[in-house]
Design a protein around this motif. Structure first.
Motif, PDB file in Angstrom:
ATOM      1  N   ALA A 207       0.908  -1.158  -0.122  1.00  0.00           N
ATOM      2  CA  ALA A 207       0.051  -0.002  -0.034  1.00  0.00           C
ATOM      3  C   ALA A 207       0.952   1.061  -0.052  1.00  0.00           C
ATOM      4  O   ALA A 207       0.674   2.396  -0.764  1.00  0.00           O
ATOM      5  CB  ALA A 207      -1.066  -0.023   1.178  1.00  0.00           C
ATOM      6  N   ILE A 208       1.836   1.171   0.812  1.00  0.00           N
ATOM      7  CA  ILE A 208       2.957   2.395   0.983  1.00  0.00           C
ATOM      8  C   ILE A 208       3.578   2.585  -0.389  1.00  0.00           C
ATOM      9  O   ILE A 208       3.657   3.557  -0.973  1.00  0.00           O
ATOM     10  CB  ILE A 208       3.772   2.388   1.950  1.00  0.00           C
ATOM     11  N   GLY A 209       4.025   1.236  -1.131  1.00  0.00           N
ATOM     12  CA  GLY A 209       4.776   1.328  -2.399  1.00  0.00           C
ATOM     13  C   GLY A 209       3.695   1.963  -3.388  1.00  0.00           C
ATOM     14  O   GLY A 209       4.174   2.827  -4.182  1.00  0.00           O
ATOM     15  N   ALA A 210       2.691   1.671  -3.508  1.00  0.00           N
ATOM     16  CA  ALA A 210       1.583   2.153  -4.388  1.00  0.00           C
ATOM     17  C   ALA A 210       1.635   3.425  -4.275  1.00  0.00           C
ATOM     18  O   ALA A 210       1.411   4.104  -5.584  1.00  0.00           O
ATOM     19  CB  ALA A 210       0.275   1.264  -4.360  1.00  0.00           C
ATOM     20  N   ALA A 211       1.313   3.915  -3.153  1.00  0.00           N
ATOM     21  CA  ALA A 211       1.131   5.492  -3.044  1.00  0.00           C
ATOM     22  C   ALA A 211       2.394   6.158  -3.288  1.00  0.00           C
ATOM     23  O   ALA A 211       2.375   7.454  -4.067  1.00  0.00           O
ATOM     24  CB  ALA A 211       0.842   5.828  -1.268  1.00  0.00           C
ATOM     25  N   ALA A 212       3.582   5.775  -2.984  1.00  0.00           N
ATOM     26  CA  ALA A 212       4.734   6.415  -3.228  1.00  0.00           C
ATOM     27  C   ALA A 212       4.920   6.254  -4.864  1.00  0.00           C
ATOM     28  O   ALA A 212       5.456   7.474  -5.463  1.00  0.00           O
ATOM     29  CB  ALA A 212       5.780   5.943  -2.641  1.00  0.00           C
ATOM     30  N   PHE A 213       4.672   5.190  -5.485  1.00  0.00           N
ATOM     31  CA  PHE A 213       4.714   5.273  -6.971  1.00  0.00           C
ATOM     32  C   PHE A 213       4.006   5.990  -7.668  1.00  0.00           C
ATOM     33  O   PHE A 213       4.447   6.875  -8.666  1.00  0.00           O
ATOM     34  CB  PHE A 213       4.356   3.773  -7.418  1.00  0.00           C
ATOM     35  N   THR A 214       2.602   6.364  -7.228  1.00  0.00           N
ATOM     36  CA  THR A 214       1.975   7.193  -7.956  1.00  0.00           C
ATOM     37  C   THR A 214       2.252   8.696  -7.683  1.00  0.00           C
ATOM     38  O   THR A 214       1.967   9.425  -8.539  1.00  0.00           O
ATOM     39  CB  THR A 214       0.289   7.141  -7.133  1.00  0.00           C
ATOM     40  N   ILE A 215       2.631   9.014  -6.585  1.00  0.00           N
ATOM     41  CA  ILE A 215       3.067  10.289  -6.238  1.00  0.00           C
ATOM     42  C   ILE A 215       4.329  10.596  -7.039  1.00  0.00           C
ATOM     43  O   ILE A 215       4.453  11.717  -7.655  1.00  0.00           O
ATOM     44  CB  ILE A 215       3.376  10.576  -4.771  1.00  0.00           C
ATOM     45  N   GLY A 216       5.459   9.552  -7.006  1.00  0.00           N
ATOM     46  CA  GLY A 216       6.569   9.883  -7.808  1.00  0.00           C
ATOM     47  C   GLY A 216       6.309   9.991  -9.304  1.00  0.00           C
ATOM     48  O   GLY A 216       6.910  10.785 -10.061  1.00  0.00           O
ATOM     49  N   ALA A 217       5.357   9.227  -9.906  1.00  0.00           N
ATOM     50  CA  ALA A 217       4.886   9.299 -11.526  1.00  0.00           C
ATOM     51  C   ALA A 217       4.503  10.654 -11.632  1.00  0.00           C
ATOM     52  O   ALA A 217       4.802  11.129 -12.760  1.00  0.00           O
ATOM     53  CB  ALA A 217       4.010   8.278 -11.656  1.00  0.00           C
ATOM     54  N   LEU A 218       3.731  11.292 -10.725  1.00  0.00           N
ATOM     55  CA  LEU A 218       3.020  12.785 -10.998  1.00  0.00           C
ATOM     56  C   LEU A 218       4.160  13.747 -10.760  1.00  0.00           C
ATOM     57  O   LEU A 218       4.032  14.719 -11.551  1.00  0.00           O
ATOM     58  CB  LEU A 218       1.756  12.841 -10.066  1.00  0.00           C
ATOM     59  N   THR A 219       5.007  13.668  -9.937  1.00  0.00           N
ATOM     60  CA  THR A 219       6.003  14.618  -9.580  1.00  0.00           C
ATOM     61  C   THR A 219       7.291  14.542 -10.405  1.00  0.00           C
ATOM     62  O   THR A 219       7.848  15.447 -10.437  1.00  0.00           O
ATOM     63  CB  THR A 219       6.081  14.825  -8.221  1.00  0.00           C
TER      64      THR A 219
END
Length: 411
Positions: free
Chosen positions: A256-268
């Motif tokens: 769950a943490i990894g999916a959130a970090a991946f999403t934020i990283g992909a956007l920023t």
């Protein structure tokens, strides 16, 4: 009596004297030394790579090649009388070695091909002699492999501190003390991160140790700019994590943490990631896989006899017309033909199928990580048909899914 008691206390490891290792611990240390020598043997010395230590190329190659002979002698000494476990994987490895010897008999460069085939045979023999330690519950071979990976990465970090200009030649991190190309450094860093992560997800490694390891190894991987290692690492962790998903709450939280970090990283950080992946290449170079496609097409179009198509041209240095092949499948086809490709496929399928029938747990997850990593990396890296880090790590996966792996080894 007091003198005798003092001597006894020293031999027993009391406070008055040095501790004497038990026979079982000495045997374990020797097994670890054998595995370390195998790692040294596949740590190819590249005299053309920049390095700061004045090591002649002949001396470097002598060190790596002689380590295999020392490993064989040490393995025979620790496994005495010689006892081995029956294994389908070892049988396939022996078949691969025999086929490489057959193909090398008619090779154009006979001496080099026979030398590599003989090396593979010795390599497989040492691995066979280590089979009694495949079933240990403490994952001795996996932890030993991780330890030696960190020794290699430690030498890379020391080289970076001592001579950053040499270590970062062409803006890619390589070994400055021992000449290791960036692709190999990336491979060692990725496997170290993957094994550490899976061990922590399985509850077999403390959080502090895992965190320090990942924090140190991930920058090394990124500094090598090795795309294959990064993609293989992510794929391996994903597959290994999914095998633990239903049984470990730590895995579910981490995903769950990894999916959130991946999403934020992909956007920023999308542009930063794209720049890193491009590695200074234009679209045409990326599409051509840095020149690999031209070499692969030349290998596929080269004329061959029926014998050469089936059995290959003999073990080579994994190059074609002076250019690296950089594909396990094309390299295997070039060296040992369709028969060799079939054996490598059988090895991978055997480990995958054996892992499928293993109960959920650390051994299965670690094996899935290693085999997934090898499969993904095999498309742009070579090594599964020769003595290499990839073959060593595939053997680790095979020992983890061995049919008797749930029991403590006799040694």
């Amino acid at each position: 009596m007091s003198a005798i008691a003092t001597i006894g206390a020293r031999l027993a490891g009391g406070p008055d004297g040095p501790r004497v290792l038990s026979p079982q611990r000495r045997r374990r240390r020797r097994v670890q030394a054998v595995w370390g020598l195998l790692v040294l043997n596949v740590l190819t010395f590249f005299p053309g790579s920049p390095h700061i230590l004045p090591i002649p190329g002949s001396v470097g190659k002598l060190i790596t090649q002689s380590s295999l002979v020392v490993a064989l002698v040490l393995a025979l000494s620790v496994n005495r009388p010689a006892r081995v476990r029956p294994s389908v994987f070892i049988f396939l490895l022996a078949l691969l070695a025999a086929e490489s010897l057959l193909a090398s008999v008619g090779a154009e460069f006979l001496f080099g091909a026979l030398f590599r085939a003989s090396r593979l045979i010795l390599f497989v023999t040492v691995l066979w002699l280590l089979t009694p330690w495949w079933t240990r519950r403490d994952l001795l071979l996996v932890r030993t492999h991780l330890m030696f990976l960190w020794i290699v990465l430690g030498s890379v970090l020391l080289g970076l501190l001592a001579a950053p200009g040499v270590a970062l030649t062409d803006d890619r991190l390589g070994g400055a003390l021992w000449p290791i190309p960036p692709t190999q450094v990336g491979h060692y860093a990725a496997v170290a991160v993957g094994l550490t992560t899976v061990l922590w997800l399985s509850g077999l490694l403390r959080r502090e140790v895992a965190l320090i390891s990942v924090v140190l190894a991930v920058p090394v991987l990124l500094l090598t700019h090795t795309r294959t290692a990064l993609v293989a690492l992510l794929a391996g962790i994903l597959i290994a994590g999914l095998s633990l998903f239903t049984t470990r709450s730590r895995v579910r939280k981490s995903f769950a943490i990894g999916a959130a970090a991946f999403t934020i990283g992909a956007l920023t950080l999308g542009s930063v990631v794209t720049t890193w992946l491009a590695r200074g290449q234009d679209t045409e170079e990326v599409a051509a896989l840095t020149g690999r496609r031209a070499v692969w097409e030349s290998i596929a179009a080269a004329p061959r006899s029926t014998f050469e198509t089936i059995f290959g041209l003999g073990l080579s240095n994994k190059s074609f017309n002076g250019l690296p092949i950089d594909s396990n499948w094309l390299g295997t086809y070039y060296d040992i033909g369709l028969a060799g490709v079939a054996i490598v496929v059988a090895m991978l399928l055997f480990v995958l199928i054996a892992a499928w029938f293993q109960p959920d747990g650390p051994r299965r997850a670690l094996a899935l990580f290693l085999v997934a990593y090898c499969v993904v990396a095999s498309f742009t890296e070579s090594g599964l048909s020769d003595a290499s880090p990839y073959l060593l790590e595939l053997t680790l996966a095979a020992c983890l899914v061995y049919s008797g792996a749930s029991r403590e080894g006799a040694r």
